[in-house]
Design an enzyme around this catalytic site. Structure first.
Site, short mmCIF file in Angstrom:
data_model
loop_
_atom_site.label_atom_id
_atom_site.label_comp_id
_atom_site.label_asym_id
_atom_site.label_seq_id
_atom_site.Cartn_x
_atom_site.Cartn_y
_atom_site.Cartn_z
N HIS A 1 9.98 95.51 48.39
CA HIS A 1 8.84 96.34 48.75
C HIS A 1 8.63 96.34 50.26
O HIS A 1 8.55 95.27 50.88
CB HIS A 1 7.58 95.83 48.05
N GLY B 1 -3.85 97.41 43.42
CA GLY B 1 -3.46 97.05 42.06
C GLY B 1 -4.22 95.83 41.57
O GLY B 1 -4.70 95.79 40.42
N HIS C 1 6.50 102.20 48.74
CA HIS C 1 5.95 101.04 48.03
C HIS C 1 7.04 100.06 47.58
O HIS C 1 6.99 98.88 47.90
CB HIS C 1 5.13 101.49 46.81
N GLU D 1 -12.30 85.01 29.15
CA GLU D 1 -11.19 84.10 28.84
C GLU D 1 -10.06 84.20 29.85
O GLU D 1 -9.53 83.18 30.29
CB GLU D 1 -10.65 84.39 27.43
N HIS E 1 -11.28 76.59 15.91
CA HIS E 1 -11.27 77.62 14.87
C HIS E 1 -9.84 78.15 14.72
O HIS E 1 -9.55 79.32 14.93
CB HIS E 1 -12.26 78.75 15.21
N HIS F 1 -11.32 87.24 13.59
CA HIS F 1 -11.52 85.91 14.18
C HIS F 1 -10.56 84.87 13.61
O HIS F 1 -10.67 83.69 13.94
CB HIS F 1 -12.97 85.46 13.95
N ARG G 1 -12.25 74.31 12.70
CA ARG G 1 -13.69 74.48 12.53
C ARG G 1 -14.17 73.60 11.38
O ARG G 1 -15.25 73.03 11.41
CB ARG G 1 -13.98 75.95 12.19
C1 TPP Z 1 -0.11 93.27 35.85
C2 TPP Z 1 0.85 94.14 36.57
N1 TPP Z 1 1.03 95.40 36.17
C3 TPP Z 1 1.93 96.18 36.80
C4 TPP Z 1 2.67 95.70 37.83
C5 TPP Z 1 3.73 96.58 38.49
N2 TPP Z 1 3.29 96.93 39.86
C6 TPP Z 1 3.75 96.28 40.93
S1 TPP Z 1 3.06 96.82 42.35
C7 TPP Z 1 2.14 97.97 41.52
C8 TPP Z 1 1.22 98.90 42.28
C9 TPP Z 1 0.34 98.13 43.16
O1 TPP Z 1 -0.32 98.93 44.06
P1 TPP Z 1 -0.95 98.24 45.31
O2 TPP Z 1 -1.54 96.97 44.93
O3 TPP Z 1 -1.83 99.23 45.96
O4 TPP Z 1 0.30 97.92 46.22
P2 TPP Z 1 0.87 98.75 47.45
O5 TPP Z 1 1.55 99.95 46.86
O6 TPP Z 1 -0.25 99.11 48.30
O7 TPP Z 1 1.86 97.84 48.06
C10 TPP Z 1 2.38 97.90 40.17
C11 TPP Z 1 1.74 98.79 39.18
C12 TPP Z 1 2.46 94.36 38.21
N3 TPP Z 1 3.16 93.79 39.18
N4 TPP Z 1 1.53 93.61 37.59
#
Ligand code: TPP
Ligand code: MG
Length: 666
Positions: free
Chosen positions: A26, A152, A256, A403, A453, A465, A512
């Protein structure tokens, strides 16, 4: 151009080269966060350049784990990685894996990549700092926790739960930076999100600072302001540009998750006034500039070591410190024990474990995700009090119905070190915590989940549950100890095992409903549970015929089945409460339990899929008894009857099966 701008350009070029060279990774995000990361690490972050593990270092979590090239570049500036590491980015066996991995790369505090959880980890670290400071004083524990997150991370609900808790607790030394670059994989953030995150953070009781994330003097001012706000966590929302500084691709979300085209890298280096023909360029003037604070850092560390030496002269301090640092369990715990003849729900044992443990373990912490009475943590909560903004010495966490944040926060507490932590909920909601279970297992964090449980015996709450597939789903996670004790005394042993771990996380599964306390004059000691599986009641003659493997509440059921069939068959009952511990036993021990010619039966109130590992899957020689559908809403006993989990029904099932088998063999 000033030396700082040149350093930033050199760092960005390193990121571009690192990702290009690996042909994977990236680029855009690291370039948008680089101004902040550079300023933070050069001028604010407290660390010992010579010891990545110095205990009072500031913690830094890269929640936006895909920006690993950014972190590795900074770690190369520090000297904990080198150019060769950057050249082996994302390659097998390197210290620079695709996403940061704790324990592998010096200076990486948390394994990140699954977005959102890093924020929870940072919250856990800040909680740890706060509680440890109460215990050991400001001279010994006094550091910030920083977390860098992106679009994200903040969209993942786990982060929002952790943010709510951090604000509620008033974690003044937690500082987040939001790299708000309006870009994510699929395009602009506005495609999926119109949340006002400044307002969101404010409403969660955070101190919010909004800046231009490429204005380094604004970044410095914001960090100072954030440090000065001690009653609330702070977030600096930096408006930034994806692929900042690039010649032609600035702002392009397609940067990205890809290397930049070679022409774009060359053009950008030219724009940066760097030689486009030079790769992995890290000149001495840039390094020296970055490291100009190192002498001061070393003095700070020396002063701290002196304070610690002095503090350790006090025997009370030393005792507490040793417990905290060892991660173990003190010797002098007044563990409970239970008399045969009683019916005791194993969840009741939990209170009997953590309350005396809390008396002698000053850094034991934990709590329940709003199931305090059911998880039997209310006595603990009363004894150690809630941790909150007015009571930083509280050791119980009222997590609320959260959780997954609980799981991520507890992982952060374990990553920080110094506290022993558990989190509790109903076993069925382990699903809600599961992604954190996986991350703790991956990082070998000895966090404990108390799941009560644990089967259809939950009863009236019904199929929503009643755990069915959960036990196998937990067993499927590598490194996770799944402990299902068969009676109250085994529940004590199972809990001890969990608290003694220094690397493996555990799930302690408790009932439980009441279970008979086994008479240990008749049966082997409950300590045998440590072997994962042990013979509770052996064949009575030399001719083995049936062996029954059972866990938890089905152990006493198996003994009843043996009693019912004892005139017709020669039966061994194996208490099989922890697969993972059993698998660690020497081969001859395992062979003795498994490898005879007996007809093998498993009994467990959950899906049967998986038991074939021990019973074999021969139609002629094995039988797996369990529940392979969802549960039913009715009193637990009735549900068990419906599913044939009674001694009468199981006896019948076994007889029918053996009858059929003898017909086949004729
Ligand atoms: C839980 C999760 N879902 C999906 C992904 C796949 N994924 C990696 S980066 C990304 C987008 C993230 O966007 P952002 O945080 O804005 O990063 P930027 O493009 O600005 O580097 C996704 C969906 C992941 N790493 N973790
Ligand atoms: Mg983004």
């Amino acid at each position: 151009m000033d030396l700082e701008q040149r350093s930033i350009n050199v760092g960005k070029a390193l990121i571009m080269d690192t990702v290009r060279n690996a042909n994977s990774g990236h680029t855009g995000g690291p370039l948008s966060s680089f101004d902040f990361a550079y300023v933070l690490f050069k001028d604010f972050l407290k660390f010992d350049p010579e010891n990545t593990d110095w205990f009072d270092r500031d913690r830094f979590v890269l929640s936006i784990g895909h920006e690993s090239a950014l972190l590795y570049t900074i770690l190369t500036f520090i000297g904990w990685l080198d150019i060769e590491d950057l050249k082996s980015f994302r390659q097998f066996g390197s210290k620079t894996p695709g996403h940061p991995e704790r324990g592998l790369t010096p200076g990486v505090e948390a394994t990140t990549g699954p977005l959102g959880q890093g924020i929870g980890n940072a919250v856990g670290m800040a909680i740890s700092e706060s509680i440890l400071q109460e215990n050991f004083g400001k001279d010994i524990i006094n550091h910030y926790t920083y977390v860098l997150h992106g679009d994200g991370d903040i969209q993942e609900p786990v982060s929002q739960g952790a943010i709510a808790i951090a604000g509620h607790y008033g974690l003044g030394k937690l500082i987040a930076y939001y790299d708000s670059n309006d870009a994510q994989i699929s395009g602009k953030v506005s495609r999926s999100d119109s949340t006002d995150y400044a307002a969101f953070y404010k409403s969660n009781n955070w101190h919010v600072i909004e800046i231009d994330g490429h204005d380094r003097s604004a970044i410095r001012d914001a960090l100072r302001l954030a440090q000065m706000e001690i009653s609330k966590p702070s977030v600096i929302i930096g408006t930034t540009t994806m692929a900042h500084g690039c010649a032609n691709m600035e702002g392009n979300h397609e940067t990205h998750g890809a290397p930049l085209p070679p022409e774009e890298i060359a053009a950008t280096k030219q724009k940066f006034r760097l030689d486009p023909e030079q790769f992995f360029y890290l000149p001495a003037d840039v390094l020296n500039h970055f490291r100009e604070g190192f002498d001061f850092a070393k003095q700070e560390v020396a002063a701290w070591e002196n304070s610690l030496r002095n503090a350790l002269n006090d025997s009370n301090f030393r005792q507490k410190w040793d417990i905290a640092m060892s991660g173990g369990v003190p010797q002098d715990v007044n563990w409970p024990s239970y008399e045969p003849g009683e019916m005791i729900a194993t969840r009741k044992v939990w209170g009997g474990i953590i309350e005396p443990l809390a008396d002698v373990h000053p850094t034991l912490v934990g709590g329940s995700a709003d199931l305090e009475p059911s998880n039997v943590t209310a006595g603990f909560a009363k004894k150690v009090e809630d941790f909150n903004k007015n009571n930083k010495s509280g050791r119980n966490f009222a997590y609320g119905v959260r959780e997954f944040p609980m799981g991520a926060i507890n992982n952060g507490i374990a990553q920080h070190g110094g506290l022993k932590v558990f989190g509790a909920t109903f076993f069925v909601f382990s699903d809600y915590e599961r992604p954190a279970l996986r991350m703790r297992a991956l990082q070998k964090l000895p966090v404990i989940s108390e799941y009560t449980h644990d089967s259809i015996y939950v009863g009236e709450d019904g199929p929503t549950h009643q755990p069915i597939e959960h036990i196998m789903a937990c067993r499927a996670i590598p490194n996770l100890l799944v402990l299902r004790p068969g009676d109250a005394n085994e529940a004590v042993v199972a809990s001890k095992i969990a608290f003694e771990q220094s690397e493996l996380p555990s799930a302690v599964l408790l009932t439980r409903q009441g279970l008979p306390v086994l008479d240990r004059n008749t049966y082997p000691s409950a300590e045998e549970f440590r072997k994962g599986a042990y013979i509770l009641s052996d064949y009575d003659t030399e001719s083995p015929e049936i062996s029954i493997f059972a866990s938890g509440s089905e152990v006493s059921l198996a003994l009843d089945v043996k009693a019912a069939l004892k005139d017709q068959f020669n039966i061994r009952v194996v208490n099989f409460g922890c697969w993972e511990l059993f698998d660690m036993q020497p081969e001859d021990y395992r062979a003795n339990i498994i490898h005879d010619s007996s007809f093998k039966i498993s009994i467990e109130a959950g899906i049967t899929q998986g038991w074939e590992k021990y019973t074999g899957n021969s139609i002629l020689n094995s039988l797996n008894i369990g529940i392979n559908t969802f549960g039913e809403s009715a009193p637990g006993k009735d549900v068990a009857e419906y599913f044939g989990l009674t001694s009468e029904a199981i006896t019948k099932t076994i007889l029918t099966k053996l009858d059929k088998v003898s017909n086949y063999s004729k």
